[in-house]
Design an enzyme around this catalytic site. Structure first.
Site, PDB file in Angstrom:
ATOM      1  N   HIS A  14      40.944  73.530 104.979  1.00 55.33           N
ATOM      2  CA  HIS A  14      41.664  74.817 105.143  1.00 55.33           C
ATOM      3  C   HIS A  14      40.612  75.921 105.241  1.00 55.33           C
ATOM      4  O   HIS A  14      40.028  76.312 104.242  1.00 55.33           O
ATOM      5  CB  HIS A  14      42.595  75.077 103.951  1.00 55.33           C
ATOM      6  CG  HIS A  14      43.362  76.360 104.060  1.00 55.33           C
ATOM      7  ND1 HIS A  14      44.726  76.423 103.847  1.00 55.33           N
ATOM      8  CD2 HIS A  14      42.985  77.635 104.351  1.00 55.33           C
ATOM      9  CE1 HIS A  14      45.141  77.672 104.002  1.00 55.33           C
ATOM     10  NE2 HIS A  14      44.093  78.422 104.300  1.00 55.33           N
ATOM     11  N   HIS A  16      39.367  79.697 107.347  1.00 58.64           N
ATOM     12  CA  HIS A  16      39.563  80.812 108.281  1.00 58.64           C
ATOM     13  C   HIS A  16      38.217  81.183 108.884  1.00 58.64           C
ATOM     14  O   HIS A  16      37.294  81.552 108.157  1.00 58.64           O
ATOM     15  CB  HIS A  16      40.142  82.034 107.559  1.00 58.64           C
ATOM     16  CG  HIS A  16      41.475  81.762 106.932  1.00 58.64           C
ATOM     17  ND1 HIS A  16      42.659  81.991 107.599  1.00 58.64           N
ATOM     18  CD2 HIS A  16      41.810  81.259 105.725  1.00 58.64           C
ATOM     19  CE1 HIS A  16      43.681  81.654 106.805  1.00 58.64           C
ATOM     20  NE2 HIS A  16      43.185  81.201 105.665  1.00 58.64           N
ATOM     21  N   LEU A  17      38.127  81.088 110.211  1.00 60.94           N
ATOM     22  CA  LEU A  17      36.868  81.457 110.884  1.00 60.94           C
ATOM     23  C   LEU A  17      36.980  82.774 111.640  1.00 60.94           C
ATOM     24  O   LEU A  17      35.974  83.305 112.089  1.00 60.94           O
ATOM     25  CB  LEU A  17      36.458  80.355 111.868  1.00 60.94           C
ATOM     26  CG  LEU A  17      35.872  79.075 111.276  1.00 60.94           C
ATOM     27  CD1 LEU A  17      35.566  78.072 112.397  1.00 60.94           C
ATOM     28  CD2 LEU A  17      34.619  79.360 110.455  1.00 60.94           C
ATOM     29  N   LYS A 100      50.726  74.831 111.229  1.00 61.21           N
ATOM     30  CA  LYS A 100      50.733  75.632 110.009  1.00 61.21           C
ATOM     31  C   LYS A 100      52.007  76.455 109.898  1.00 61.21           C
ATOM     32  O   LYS A 100      52.358  77.189 110.821  1.00 61.21           O
ATOM     33  CB  LYS A 100      49.519  76.578 110.011  1.00 61.21           C
ATOM     34  CG  LYS A 100      49.442  77.528 108.824  1.00 61.21           C
ATOM     35  CD  LYS A 100      49.126  76.783 107.536  1.00 61.21           C
ATOM     36  CE  LYS A 100      49.236  77.708 106.327  1.00 61.21           C
ATOM     37  NZ  LYS A 100      47.952  78.092 105.786  1.00 61.21           N
ATOM     38  N   HIS A 137      51.940  77.180 103.802  1.00 61.00           N
ATOM     39  CA  HIS A 137      51.647  78.240 102.829  1.00 61.00           C
ATOM     40  C   HIS A 137      52.897  78.338 101.955  1.00 61.00           C
ATOM     41  O   HIS A 137      53.910  78.879 102.371  1.00 61.00           O
ATOM     42  CB  HIS A 137      51.364  79.575 103.533  1.00 61.00           C
ATOM     43  CG  HIS A 137      50.994  80.663 102.576  1.00 61.00           C
ATOM     44  ND1 HIS A 137      49.739  81.231 102.521  1.00 61.00           N
ATOM     45  CD2 HIS A 137      51.714  81.268 101.593  1.00 61.00           C
ATOM     46  CE1 HIS A 137      49.694  82.136 101.561  1.00 61.00           C
ATOM     47  NE2 HIS A 137      50.887  82.186 100.980  1.00 61.00           N
ATOM     48  N   HIS A 175      46.460  75.276  99.336  1.00 60.56           N
ATOM     49  CA  HIS A 175      45.931  76.140  98.261  1.00 60.56           C
ATOM     50  C   HIS A 175      46.874  76.243  97.066  1.00 60.56           C
ATOM     51  O   HIS A 175      47.391  77.306  96.748  1.00 60.56           O
ATOM     52  CB  HIS A 175      45.540  77.529  98.782  1.00 60.56           C
ATOM     53  CG  HIS A 175      46.457  78.157  99.802  1.00 60.56           C
ATOM     54  ND1 HIS A 175      47.817  78.216  99.642  1.00 60.56           N
ATOM     55  CD2 HIS A 175      46.187  78.757 100.979  1.00 60.56           C
ATOM     56  CE1 HIS A 175      48.342  78.826 100.676  1.00 60.56           C
ATOM     57  NE2 HIS A 175      47.383  79.159 101.515  1.00 60.56           N
ATOM     58  N   LEU A 220      45.700  85.211  98.415  1.00 59.68           N
ATOM     59  CA  LEU A 220      47.058  84.686  98.323  1.00 59.68           C
ATOM     60  C   LEU A 220      47.052  83.187  98.598  1.00 59.68           C
ATOM     61  O   LEU A 220      46.360  82.767  99.521  1.00 59.68           O
ATOM     62  CB  LEU A 220      47.972  85.409  99.323  1.00 59.68           C
ATOM     63  CG  LEU A 220      48.245  86.873  98.932  1.00 59.68           C
ATOM     64  CD1 LEU A 220      48.902  87.619 100.071  1.00 59.68           C
ATOM     65  CD2 LEU A 220      49.100  86.947  97.667  1.00 59.68           C
ATOM     66  N   ASP A 248      39.964  77.555 101.810  1.00 65.17           N
ATOM     67  CA  ASP A 248      40.640  78.807 102.148  1.00 65.17           C
ATOM     68  C   ASP A 248      39.632  79.949 102.218  1.00 65.17           C
ATOM     69  O   ASP A 248      39.974  81.099 101.939  1.00 65.17           O
ATOM     70  CB  ASP A 248      41.776  79.131 101.166  1.00 65.17           C
ATOM     71  CG  ASP A 248      42.730  80.187 101.691  1.00 65.17           C
ATOM     72  OD1 ASP A 248      42.689  80.489 102.902  1.00 65.17           O
ATOM     73  OD2 ASP A 248      43.511  80.711 100.879  1.00 65.17           O
ATOM     74  N   HIS A 252      36.912  88.816 104.980  1.00 66.01           N
ATOM     75  CA  HIS A 252      37.317  90.177 105.341  1.00 66.01           C
ATOM     76  C   HIS A 252      36.097  91.051 105.081  1.00 66.01           C
ATOM     77  O   HIS A 252      35.341  90.786 104.139  1.00 66.01           O
ATOM     78  CB  HIS A 252      38.469  90.676 104.462  1.00 66.01           C
ATOM     79  CG  HIS A 252      39.761  89.926 104.646  1.00 66.01           C
ATOM     80  ND1 HIS A 252      40.688  90.273 105.604  1.00 66.01           N
ATOM     81  CD2 HIS A 252      40.278  88.855 103.999  1.00 66.01           C
ATOM     82  CE1 HIS A 252      41.732  89.452 105.526  1.00 66.01           C
ATOM     83  NE2 HIS A 252      41.503  88.579 104.566  1.00 66.01           N
ATOM     84  N   ALA A 264      43.894  90.384 101.323  1.00 65.23           N
ATOM     85  CA  ALA A 264      43.835  89.149 100.534  1.00 65.23           C
ATOM     86  C   ALA A 264      42.888  88.173 101.198  1.00 65.23           C
ATOM     87  O   ALA A 264      42.993  87.920 102.395  1.00 65.23           O
ATOM     88  CB  ALA A 264      45.226  88.543 100.432  1.00 65.23           C
TER      89      ALA A 264
HETATM   90  C1  NCD Z   1      44.126  84.339 104.157  1.00 64.02           C
HETATM   91  C2  NCD Z   1      43.535  85.210 105.271  1.00 64.02           C
HETATM   92  O1  NCD Z   1      42.861  86.192 104.939  1.00 64.02           O
HETATM   93  O2  NCD Z   1      43.719  84.892 106.437  1.00 64.02           O
HETATM   94  N1  NCD Z   1      44.130  85.086 102.951  1.00 64.02           N
HETATM   95  C3  NCD Z   1      44.191  84.584 101.691  1.00 64.02           C
HETATM   96  O3  NCD Z   1      44.305  85.365 100.752  1.00 64.02           O
HETATM   97  N2  NCD Z   1      44.110  83.299 101.465  1.00 64.02           N
HETATM   98  C4  NCD Z   1      45.483  83.887 104.553  1.00 64.02           C
HETATM   99  C5  NCD Z   1      46.020  82.773 103.682  1.00 64.02           C
HETATM  100  O4  NCD Z   1      45.547  81.635 103.742  1.00 64.02           O
HETATM  101  O5  NCD Z   1      46.962  83.032 102.920  1.00 64.02           O
HETATM  102 ZN    ZN Z   2      44.246  80.436 104.126  1.00 61.02          ZN
END
Ligand code: NCD
Ligand code: ZN
Length: 347
Positions: A14, A16-17, A100, A137, A175, A220, A248, A252, A264
């Site tokens: 899991h 995010h790129l 997803k 999620h 998560h 989150l 996860d 940001h 988040a």
């Molecule tokens: C994730 C994101 O920033 O894309 N944020 C997070 O708090 N985990 C989105 C997600 O997986 O809920």
């Molecule tokens: Zn995520």
């Protein structure tokens, strides 16, 4: 005392790129240690079709620095307009490894997500038929449900009814942050697994809120109380193949985190392996780290484990991780567990 450990190269189930300058900045942080990752599709606009996924995969591979090996495992973002035939085609081509489900409004960039589960039943039925996993999620978004209860309420009101209705659907509860989520995945019959993040093993809500609000711990699902953290640690180190690593890691930039309305997401790609070795050592379970980080995930996704390895060594001096990763999109603060880490990735 064990001071060195060699594992099959881990994967991240899991991740995010993002895209563009952020993608270029954070991709090496993952590719340095991980062989593959399930790539979250919550871009703006989201990765919805097979064509979107192919184009995004090509952008990821183009951003990979020369000499680094990394395989992005693509996913599609489920919307109420998703076409079951497009999903089946992308799966048959080996392009996507999961779909997803974001309940609309649950988290960052989830506004295109699912409001009415009825609208996506044809896609879910097709996925059950072809054995394509649904990554969920697992939080309700109803305004009257307390944010700390949203995962637990989701299990009873959405997840369990869905799985009763479609027992053939392969589900990954993403998560997990609660003891109830752990219990559900441990005890449910049928095809279910759960991912656990690095940071939820190391922090609880006190770390985020006692003595000042720490925006870099806000993600989150939000971190819960310490007893839930203990349940996550027990599950991750149990050896149960239903549980495996999904960091996860969600970058940001600092200005968007350190804000009156902060985003988040916790960015942990860089130091995840040092963190995990620390946690597994504390739980006297270093011998189970390879299962959690490198073996259970591939088994679940029907892929072989990586054929290369990584080695970690515990040294007296802490690993000198940077506080921030500099990207073309701006600085991204690295997850700080609040204490030094002594497990160095040495090979
Ligand atoms: C994730 C994101 O920033 O894309 N944020 C997070 O708090 N985990 C989105 C997600 O997986 O809920
Ligand atoms: Zn995520």
């Amino acid at each position: 005392m064990m001071t060195k450990i060699t594992l099959r190269r881990p994967d991240d189930w899991h991740l995010h790129l993002r895209d563009g300058a952020m993608l270029a900045g954070v991709l090496p942080e993952t590719a340095r240690h991980f062989g593959r990752a399930i790539i979250m599709p919550n871009l703006v606009p989201p990765v919805v079709t097979g064509d979107d996924a192919r184009a995004y995969r090509d952008r990821i591979l183009a951003a990979l620095p020369g000499g680094m090996a990394f395989e992005p495992l693509m996913t599609l973002y489920l919307t109420e307009a998703t076409d079951p035939a497009d999903v089946a085609r992308a799966h048959a081509q080996g392009l996507i490894h999961a779909v997803k489900l974001y309940p609309a409004g649950a988290t960052t960039n989830s506004q295109s997500g699912v409001r009415n589960i009825e609208a996506v039943m044809p896609v879910l039925e097709k996925m059950a038929e072809i054995g394509l996993p649904l990554c969920i999620h697992g939080e309700v978004t109803t305004a009257d449900v307390d944010i700390f209860d949203r995962e637990q309420v989701f299990l009873d009101t959405v997840l369990d009814p869905l799985r009763q209705r479609l027992p053939g659907l392969r589900v990954t509860l993403e998560h997990i942050t609660t003891a109830q989520g752990i219990d559900y995945v441990t005890n449910a019959s049928g095809d279910i697994a759960g991912t656990i993040t690095t940071h939820h093993l190391m922090i609880n809500r006190n770390h985020m809120l006692v003595g000042g609000i720490r925006p870099h711990y806000y993600c989150l699902p939000v971190a819960k109380r310490a007893s839930h953290q203990q349940a996550l640690r027990a599950a991750a180190t149990s050896g149960n193949p239903r549980f495996f690593l999904g960091t996860d890691s969600a970058p940001h930039t600092d200005p968007t985190k350190e804000s009156a309305c902060g985003c988040a997401g916790v960015f942990s790609a860089t130091n995840t392996l040092s963190c995990l070795a620390h946690v597994f050592e504390q739980e006297t379970a270093l011998d189970r780290l390879e299962g959690f980080a490198s073996l259970h995930g591939p088994a679940r996704y029907g892929l072989p484990p990586n054929d290369t390895t990584i080695t970690l060594e515990k040294r007296d001096a802490p690993v000198p991780y940077p506080a921030k990763i500099v990207t073309g999109a701006g600085p991204v603060t690295l997850f700080d567990p609040g204490h030094p880490l002594f497990w160095h990735v040495i090979a």
